[in-house]
Design a protein around this motif. Structure first.
Motif, mmCIF file in Angstrom:
data_model
loop_
_atom_site.group_PDB
_atom_site.id
_atom_site.type_symbol
_atom_site.label_atom_id
_atom_site.label_comp_id
_atom_site.label_asym_id
_atom_site.label_seq_id
_atom_site.Cartn_x
_atom_site.Cartn_y
_atom_site.Cartn_z
ATOM 1 N N VAL A 376 -9.784 1.689 -19.986
ATOM 2 C CA VAL A 376 -8.489 1.075 -20.315
ATOM 3 C C VAL A 376 -7.783 0.584 -19.059
ATOM 4 N N LYS A 377 -7.837 1.360 -17.979
ATOM 5 C CA LYS A 377 -7.077 1.048 -16.773
ATOM 6 C C LYS A 377 -7.922 0.367 -15.693
ATOM 7 N N ILE A 381 -15.625 -0.173 -14.548
ATOM 8 C CA ILE A 381 -15.764 1.222 -14.948
ATOM 9 C C ILE A 381 -16.558 2.019 -13.913
ATOM 10 N N ASN A 382 -16.116 3.240 -13.644
ATOM 11 C CA ASN A 382 -16.772 4.137 -12.690
ATOM 12 C C ASN A 382 -17.642 5.114 -13.478
ATOM 13 N N GLY A 384 -19.771 7.475 -12.535
ATOM 14 C CA GLY A 384 -19.698 8.852 -12.073
ATOM 15 C C GLY A 384 -18.460 9.566 -12.584
ATOM 16 N N LYS A 385 -17.374 8.841 -12.606
ATOM 17 C CA LYS A 385 -16.112 9.407 -13.078
ATOM 18 C C LYS A 385 -16.177 9.696 -14.581
ATOM 19 N N VAL A 386 -16.805 8.802 -15.331
ATOM 20 C CA VAL A 386 -16.966 9.006 -16.778
ATOM 21 C C VAL A 386 -17.836 10.229 -17.036
ATOM 22 N N ALA A 387 -18.960 10.320 -16.313
ATOM 23 C CA ALA A 387 -19.877 11.450 -16.491
ATOM 24 C C ALA A 387 -19.183 12.774 -16.194
ATOM 25 N N GLY A 402 -21.552 -2.773 -19.306
ATOM 26 C CA GLY A 402 -20.798 -3.988 -19.026
ATOM 27 C C GLY A 402 -19.869 -3.709 -17.863
ATOM 28 N N LYS A 403 -19.027 -4.660 -17.544
ATOM 29 C CA LYS A 403 -18.120 -4.486 -16.412
ATOM 30 C C LYS A 403 -17.137 -3.355 -16.656
ATOM 31 N N ARG A 404 -16.657 -3.245 -17.887
ATOM 32 C CA ARG A 404 -15.655 -2.224 -18.194
ATOM 33 C C ARG A 404 -16.130 -1.220 -19.245
ATOM 34 N N THR A 405 -17.414 -1.277 -19.603
ATOM 35 C CA THR A 405 -17.898 -0.414 -20.683
ATOM 36 C C THR A 405 -19.156 0.351 -20.282
ATOM 37 N N ALA A 406 -19.410 1.416 -21.020
ATOM 38 C CA ALA A 406 -20.591 2.245 -20.783
ATOM 39 C C ALA A 406 -21.055 2.834 -22.111
#
Length: 468
Positions: A376-377, A381-382, A384-387, A402-406
């Motif tokens: 969202v922000k 997208i990072n 490592g941060k999502v994981a 994608g650029k902002r999706t995983a």
């Protein structure tokens, strides 16, 4: 990607002593180049680090590695031999040093024919490829001589001054071609023997092994998954994966009885150190004919193959005794019969299905659907941060989409449900079940394309009505 080592341990049952004698081998393989064949491979930095950590011998791989041919490459060589194009192909692709060596051999023969009266001469040619080329080259340049392989020393080429000399014959071209192919096939001959005798093949966590075996010894991976399974089953009709078997059989033990993990090392040590209380008596003695250095051998192919076979024998004994309801000595036939339900089922790590069935349909998927994560922000997208954000809810795999999706693959339905619930109103990430029609580029294009076509047809119909 290629296999640089193949481990093979042969277990032979000694009926008189009710025991097994194991003979282990480690084969180093190295891609080869000849004619139009130039086998390529890649290394990942992490692979190099892993091999170095486990004392992999890069010199042995490079200088002493055995050649091999896939069935597809072998068929191509046979065709070239049939249409007589292989010799020219080999001759035109010789390296400069090898070409000079052939020229030197021919010069020696020419000098011998003009300055000596001896009836025979020998040339020591270590390289089988050069030996095949030299036989052909000498017969073309000096049509009156006779060439054959020296008896007792296959590296020496024996040349007779007179091809009509009594009692001597040229080595038939078919024999020269057979010798060449014998060299080119190298380790592939071991694969052929295993396929011929159809002995049970045992491995631990061998899904990737089957993929590499197909690529190196059968041919490029087929487009269809079903064809891949069929090809593997054709050469190895009886495969057992001790990783899959251990997953299934661990449910028969209590938490305090079971092995620490399903890794090969933990499984082997569980059985070899007598930690399986159900197998305290009546088990077969297993002896390695040539002991390995245990401290330095894990992840070395020969040692791993021995451990896999050892675990299979112990698991088979346990399964047979469970079927009979009592623990007693068990022969190899009884073990194989007890293990039949696990035959040709290969473990898949974190897959949508628990195993690959080589002789039929795979089981129903047991993993939850993929999750779609949209940042969202963040504009990028990072991963490592999502994981890290999702790891506290269970085992997950995260992949950029994608650029902002995983996309996220959760270990269980429970983990997926927890993530969806906890991130329902999250301000950083919008997480939902992945739907191809909604989240994939192709799906969105299909929807928009359908909308445009429908809109166009509607306008066309309205236009026609107005003109009427």
């Amino acid at each position: 990607m290629i296999m640089t080592q193949v481990g093979l341990t042969v277990f032979q049952y000694d009926r008189e002593h009710d025991s097994y004698v194991a003979v282990g081998y480690t084969f180093h393989l190295c891609p080869q180049a000849f004619g139009c064949v130039d086998q390529a491979f890649i290394f990942q930095a992490s692979t190099l680090r892993f091999l170095c950590k486990h004392n992999f011998d890069f010199n042995k791989f490079t200088y002493e590695g055995l050649p091999y041919l896939s069935k597809a490459e072998e068929a191509n060589v046979h065709q070239q031999l049939k249409d007589k194009s292989l010799f020219n192909e080999l001759n035109t692709t010789l390296e400069i040093d090898d070409e000079k060596q052939i020229q030197n051999y021919c010069s020696e023969v020419s000098k011998w024919l003009h300055t000596s009266e001896e009836g025979t001469m020998y040339l020591d040619v270590q390289n089988p490829l050069l030996r095949y080329i030299l036989h052909n080259e000498l017969r073309m340049r000096f049509p009156n001589v006779l060439t054959t392989d020296s008896l007792g020393n296959s590296n020496k080429v024996l040349i007779y001054r007179d091809k009509y000399v009594e009692g001597a014959t040229s080595a038939p071209m078919a024999i020269l071609e057979e010798n060449l192919l014998f060299h080119l096939k190298g380790f592939s001959q071991i694969i052929d023997l295993l396929a011929l005798y159809k002995k049970p093949i045992i491995g631990h966590n061998i899904f990737l092994d089957t993929v590499l075996i197909h690529n190196q010894f059968i041919g490029p991976l087929p487009k269809k998954y079903s064809d891949f399974k069929k090809n593997i089953n054709n050469i190895f009709p009886i495969i057992f994966d001790t990783k899959y078997i251990s997953h299934e059989m661990r449910n028969k033990l209590t938490y305090d009885e079971v092995w620490k993990s399903n890794s090969l090392r933990d499984l082997y040590e569980f059985f070899s150190e007598g930690k399986c209380k159900k197998l305290e008596s009546g088990v077969n003695f297993i002896r390695l004919s040539t002991p390995f250095n245990v401290k330095q051998s894990y992840h070395e192919a020969g040692w791993d193959s021995y451990c896999s076979g050892y675990c299979f024998i112990r698991l088979g004994h346990w399964a047979a005794c469970e079927n009979m309801g009592k623990y007693r000595p068990v022969g190899p036939t009884e073990k194989l019969t007890a293990m039949a339900p696990y035959c040709n089922k290969v473990n898949i790590i974190r897959g949508a299905v628990p195993y690959m069935n080589l002789v039929g349909e795979d089981p129903p998927r047991h993993r939850p659907d993929l999750l779609h994560v949209k940042s969202v922000k963040e504009r990028v997208i990072n991963i490592g941060k999502v994981a890290f954000a999702l790891s506290s809810y269970g085992v997950v795999d995260v992949k950029a989409y994608g650029k902002r999706t995983a996309l996220v693959a959760a270990h269980s339905h429970h983990t997926a449900d927890k993530i969806l619930k906890q991130f329902k109103n999250n301000s950083d990430y919008k997480i939902s079940m992945y739907r191809a029609y909604k989240h994939s580029t192709a799906g969105r294009m299909t929807i928009w394309g359908g909308a445009i076509i429908t809109g166009g047809l509607l306008v066309l119909l309205l236009t026609k009505k107005v003109h009427k």
